[in-house]
Design a protein around this motif. Structure first.
Motif, PDB file in Angstrom:
ATOM      1  N   VAL A 209       0.826  -1.199   0.000  1.00  0.00           N
ATOM      2  CA  VAL A 209       0.000   0.000   0.000  1.00  0.00           C
ATOM      3  C   VAL A 209       0.872   1.265   0.000  1.00  0.00           C
ATOM      4  CG1 VAL A 209      -0.167   0.052   2.507  1.00  0.00           C
ATOM      5  CG2 VAL A 209      -1.948   1.149   1.139  1.00  0.00           C
ATOM      6  N   ARG A 210       0.366   2.301  -0.653  1.00  0.00           N
ATOM      7  CA  ARG A 210       1.028   3.604  -0.580  1.00  0.00           C
ATOM      8  C   ARG A 210       0.715   4.215   0.789  1.00  0.00           C
ATOM      9  NH1 ARG A 210       3.030   7.574  -3.789  1.00  0.00           N
ATOM     10  NH2 ARG A 210       2.598   6.369  -5.675  1.00  0.00           N
ATOM     11  N   LYS A 211       1.733   4.591   1.520  1.00  0.00           N
ATOM     12  CA  LYS A 211       1.536   5.076   2.886  1.00  0.00           C
ATOM     13  C   LYS A 211       0.692   6.345   2.939  1.00  0.00           C
ATOM     14  CE  LYS A 211       5.939   3.221   4.583  1.00  0.00           C
ATOM     15  NZ  LYS A 211       7.235   3.543   5.229  1.00  0.00           N
ATOM     16  N   SER A 212       0.877   7.237   1.991  1.00  0.00           N
ATOM     17  CA  SER A 212       0.153   8.508   2.018  1.00  0.00           C
ATOM     18  C   SER A 212      -1.328   8.350   1.709  1.00  0.00           C
ATOM     19  CB  SER A 212       0.783   9.489   1.029  1.00  0.00           C
ATOM     20  OG  SER A 212       0.693   9.002  -0.297  1.00  0.00           O
ATOM     21  N   ASP A 213      -1.749   7.183   1.238  1.00  0.00           N
ATOM     22  CA  ASP A 213      -3.160   6.935   0.947  1.00  0.00           C
ATOM     23  C   ASP A 213      -3.917   6.393   2.158  1.00  0.00           C
ATOM     24  OD1 ASP A 213      -3.175   7.883  -1.577  1.00  0.00           O
ATOM     25  OD2 ASP A 213      -3.736   6.014  -2.551  1.00  0.00           O
ATOM     26  N   ILE A 214      -3.202   6.089   3.227  1.00  0.00           N
ATOM     27  CA  ILE A 214      -3.840   5.517   4.412  1.00  0.00           C
ATOM     28  C   ILE A 214      -4.444   6.631   5.268  1.00  0.00           C
ATOM     29  CG2 ILE A 214      -3.466   4.174   6.519  1.00  0.00           C
ATOM     30  CD1 ILE A 214      -1.103   2.848   5.091  1.00  0.00           C
ATOM     31  N   VAL A 215      -5.707   6.472   5.647  1.00  0.00           N
ATOM     32  CA  VAL A 215      -6.374   7.470   6.491  1.00  0.00           C
ATOM     33  C   VAL A 215      -6.728   6.933   7.875  1.00  0.00           C
ATOM     34  CG1 VAL A 215      -7.307   8.761   4.546  1.00  0.00           C
ATOM     35  CG2 VAL A 215      -8.635   6.877   5.509  1.00  0.00           C
ATOM     36  N   GLU A 216      -6.730   5.606   8.017  1.00  0.00           N
ATOM     37  CA  GLU A 216      -7.136   5.051   9.317  1.00  0.00           C
ATOM     38  C   GLU A 216      -6.577   3.647   9.476  1.00  0.00           C
ATOM     39  OE1 GLU A 216     -11.257   4.170  11.861  1.00  0.00           O
ATOM     40  OE2 GLU A 216     -11.335   5.183   9.904  1.00  0.00           O
ATOM     41  N   LEU A 217      -6.266   3.309  10.735  1.00  0.00           N
ATOM     42  CA  LEU A 217      -5.798   1.974  11.078  1.00  0.00           C
ATOM     43  C   LEU A 217      -6.639   1.462  12.239  1.00  0.00           C
ATOM     44  CD1 LEU A 217      -3.489  -0.075  10.376  1.00  0.00           C
ATOM     45  CD2 LEU A 217      -2.244   0.870  12.315  1.00  0.00           C
ATOM     46  N   ARG A 218      -7.240   0.287  12.076  1.00  0.00           N
ATOM     47  CA  ARG A 218      -8.100  -0.281  13.115  1.00  0.00           C
ATOM     48  C   ARG A 218      -7.492  -1.588  13.609  1.00  0.00           C
ATOM     49  NH1 ARG A 218     -13.709   0.318   9.601  1.00  0.00           N
ATOM     50  NH2 ARG A 218     -13.744   2.611   9.515  1.00  0.00           N
ATOM     51  N   PRO A 219      -6.769  -1.551  14.737  1.00  0.00           N
ATOM     52  CA  PRO A 219      -6.125  -2.765  15.254  1.00  0.00           C
ATOM     53  C   PRO A 219      -7.142  -3.854  15.596  1.00  0.00           C
ATOM     54  CG  PRO A 219      -5.223  -0.800  16.280  1.00  0.00           C
ATOM     55  CD  PRO A 219      -6.455  -0.376  15.542  1.00  0.00           C
ATOM     56  N   GLY A 220      -6.769  -5.106  15.311  1.00  0.00           N
ATOM     57  CA  GLY A 220      -7.597  -6.244  15.677  1.00  0.00           C
ATOM     58  C   GLY A 220      -7.136  -6.843  16.987  1.00  0.00           C
ATOM     59  N   ASP A 221      -7.775  -7.920  17.407  1.00  0.00           N
ATOM     60  CA  ASP A 221      -7.432  -8.517  18.705  1.00  0.00           C
ATOM     61  C   ASP A 221      -6.418  -9.646  18.582  1.00  0.00           C
ATOM     62  OD1 ASP A 221      -9.000 -10.352  17.430  1.00  0.00           O
ATOM     63  OD2 ASP A 221     -10.605 -10.398  18.923  1.00  0.00           O
ATOM     64  N   LYS A 222      -5.911  -9.880  17.368  1.00  0.00           N
ATOM     65  CA  LYS A 222      -4.933 -10.949  17.168  1.00  0.00           C
ATOM     66  C   LYS A 222      -3.602 -10.412  16.613  1.00  0.00           C
ATOM     67  CE  LYS A 222      -8.438 -14.524  16.394  1.00  0.00           C
ATOM     68  NZ  LYS A 222      -8.926 -15.579  15.466  1.00  0.00           N
ATOM     69  N   GLY A 223      -3.393  -9.125  16.799  1.00  0.00           N
ATOM     70  CA  GLY A 223      -2.170  -8.528  16.305  1.00  0.00           C
ATOM     71  C   GLY A 223      -2.268  -8.038  14.877  1.00  0.00           C
ATOM     72  N   ASP A 224      -3.402  -8.313  14.217  1.00  0.00           N
ATOM     73  CA  ASP A 224      -3.607  -7.832  12.855  1.00  0.00           C
ATOM     74  C   ASP A 224      -4.295  -6.473  12.906  1.00  0.00           C
ATOM     75  OD1 ASP A 224      -6.004  -8.675  13.848  1.00  0.00           O
ATOM     76  OD2 ASP A 224      -6.608  -9.783  12.053  1.00  0.00           O
ATOM     77  N   ALA A 225      -4.668  -5.926  11.752  1.00  0.00           N
ATOM     78  CA  ALA A 225      -5.344  -4.630  11.722  1.00  0.00           C
ATOM     79  C   ALA A 225      -6.007  -4.430  10.364  1.00  0.00           C
ATOM     80  CB  ALA A 225      -4.355  -3.504  11.995  1.00  0.00           C
ATOM     81  N   GLU A 226      -6.991  -3.550  10.339  1.00  0.00           N
ATOM     82  CA  GLU A 226      -7.613  -3.129   9.093  1.00  0.00           C
ATOM     83  C   GLU A 226      -7.001  -1.789   8.680  1.00  0.00           C
ATOM     84  OE1 GLU A 226     -11.821  -2.971   9.667  1.00  0.00           O
ATOM     85  OE2 GLU A 226     -12.093  -5.077   9.105  1.00  0.00           O
ATOM     86  N   VAL A 227      -6.626  -1.688   7.420  1.00  0.00           N
ATOM     87  CA  VAL A 227      -6.040  -0.461   6.886  1.00  0.00           C
ATOM     88  C   VAL A 227      -7.055   0.159   5.926  1.00  0.00           C
ATOM     89  CG1 VAL A 227      -4.164   0.501   5.515  1.00  0.00           C
ATOM     90  CG2 VAL A 227      -3.699  -1.369   7.111  1.00  0.00           C
ATOM     91  N   ILE A 228      -7.482   1.400   6.216  1.00  0.00           N
ATOM     92  CA  ILE A 228      -8.488   2.065   5.391  1.00  0.00           C
ATOM     93  C   ILE A 228      -7.809   3.136   4.547  1.00  0.00           C
ATOM     94  CG2 ILE A 228     -10.559   3.517   5.390  1.00  0.00           C
ATOM     95  CD1 ILE A 228      -9.791   1.096   8.242  1.00  0.00           C
ATOM     96  N   LEU A 229      -8.073   3.097   3.239  1.00  0.00           N
ATOM     97  CA  LEU A 229      -7.483   4.040   2.304  1.00  0.00           C
ATOM     98  C   LEU A 229      -8.431   5.199   2.026  1.00  0.00           C
ATOM     99  CD1 LEU A 229      -5.886   1.580  -0.283  1.00  0.00           C
ATOM    100  CD2 LEU A 229      -4.989   2.378   1.912  1.00  0.00           C
ATOM    101  N   LYS A 230      -7.918   6.251   1.410  1.00  0.00           N
ATOM    102  CA  LYS A 230      -8.718   7.431   1.089  1.00  0.00           C
ATOM    103  C   LYS A 230      -9.926   7.099   0.227  1.00  0.00           C
ATOM    104  CE  LYS A 230      -4.777  10.631   1.266  1.00  0.00           C
ATOM    105  NZ  LYS A 230      -3.896  11.524   0.454  1.00  0.00           N
ATOM    106  N   CYS A 231      -9.764   6.120  -0.659  1.00  0.00           N
ATOM    107  CA  CYS A 231     -10.854   5.761  -1.568  1.00  0.00           C
ATOM    108  C   CYS A 231     -11.904   4.893  -0.901  1.00  0.00           C
ATOM    109  CB  CYS A 231     -10.301   5.038  -2.797  1.00  0.00           C
ATOM    110  SG  CYS A 231      -9.465   3.485  -2.413  1.00  0.00           S
ATOM    111  N   GLY A 232     -11.675   4.498   0.361  1.00  0.00           N
ATOM    112  CA  GLY A 232     -12.629   3.664   1.079  1.00  0.00           C
ATOM    113  C   GLY A 232     -12.271   2.196   1.092  1.00  0.00           C
TER     114      GLY A 232
END
Length: 253
Positions: A209-232
């Motif tokens: 992923v392009r770092k500058s396109d990331i707007v939000e990071l939602r950590p999970g409970d297993k050490g993973d996470a959801e990465v949300i981009l500008k485009c949704g």
């Protein structure tokens, strides 16, 4: 059209048969993207002219007086895109082992000739993309990719790439500025090495992923996470790659 630019590629034609050289010359003269630097009817002259003109593409016969085409290729100081042209199919394996672009079996059609030129252009552009002119101690990252579409080569600027995901034997390149994606035959490991890590991060074995396109990071409970981009778009960051975005979000616990 082979190249979406005004770039002209120089060609050297090597064949001991005048009619064979004339046929290649005729096919090349029908295209604006190519110019004939020189012609040779033997291997010794071929080496001399290759050194003198430094052609982008060499059309090289196999069986010639003196030095044959395979040995000419082996002795070339700088390896251009070489297309072998021969009436004998038995040399094809040896030619491809030398990394020839293509092997044209005489007599060949104009369409088959076009296919060989297309491959040669692709190799030349790939070589340019590697940015070999930078100092060896400085990492060299590409600023564009060449996508092979039927009948043409499409240039995709790295600055237009939002994210990349694995797609079997291909990678799917998502271009945010056009809301499009393009398939490229490559691996995630290979493309990761070509991209500047200051701009892109490998967040999963199947996504970059392009770092500058990331707007939000939602950590999970297993050490993973959801990465949300500008485009949704929502991508998954694996636990293994959780420190890939440490410069943006700090080290995740």
């Amino acid at each position: 059209m082979f190249l979406e630019s005004d770039m002209k590629l120089s060609c050297l034609i090597v064949d001991d048969e005048p009619l064979a050289r004339a046929g290649i010359r005729h096919l090349l003269n029908q295209q604006n993207q190519f110019e004939i630097a020189a012609e040779a009817d033997n291997g010794t002259d071929a080496l001399r002219l290759a050194e003198l003109h430094q052609p982008d593409i060499i059309f090289l016969d196999i069986q010639m007086p003196g030095l044959d085409g395979l040995n000419v290729f082996k002795q070339l100081a700088n390896k251009p895109a070489v297309i072998f042209c021969s009436a004998y199919a038995e040399h094809a394996v040896a030619a491809f082992e030398l990394s020839a672009v293509d092997y044209l079996l005489k007599p060949f059609s104009a369409e088959r000739f076009q296919q060989a030129l297309f491959k040669a252009c692709g190799k030349i552009i790939d070589k340019l993309n590697r940015g070999s002119s930078k100092p060896a101690e400085t990492p060299s990252y590409i600023d564009r990719l060449t996508i092979r579409d039927p009948g043409r080569l499409r240039i995709v600027e790295v600055n237009d790439i939002s994210w990349i995901e694995s797609a079997g034997n291909y990678i799917d390149i998502h271009v945010y500025s056009q809301r499009k994606s393009y398939l490229l035959r490559d691996t995630m490991a290979a493309i990761e090495k070509k991209l500047d890590p200051a701009l892109f991060a490998r967040i999963h074995r199947s996504s970059i992923v392009r770092k500058s396109d990331i707007v939000e990071l939602r950590p999970g409970d297993k050490g993973d996470a959801e990465v949300i981009l500008k485009c949704g778009t929502v991508l998954t960051m694996s636990r293994r790659n959780r420190n890939a975005l440490a410069d943006l979000f700090g080290h995740l616990a």
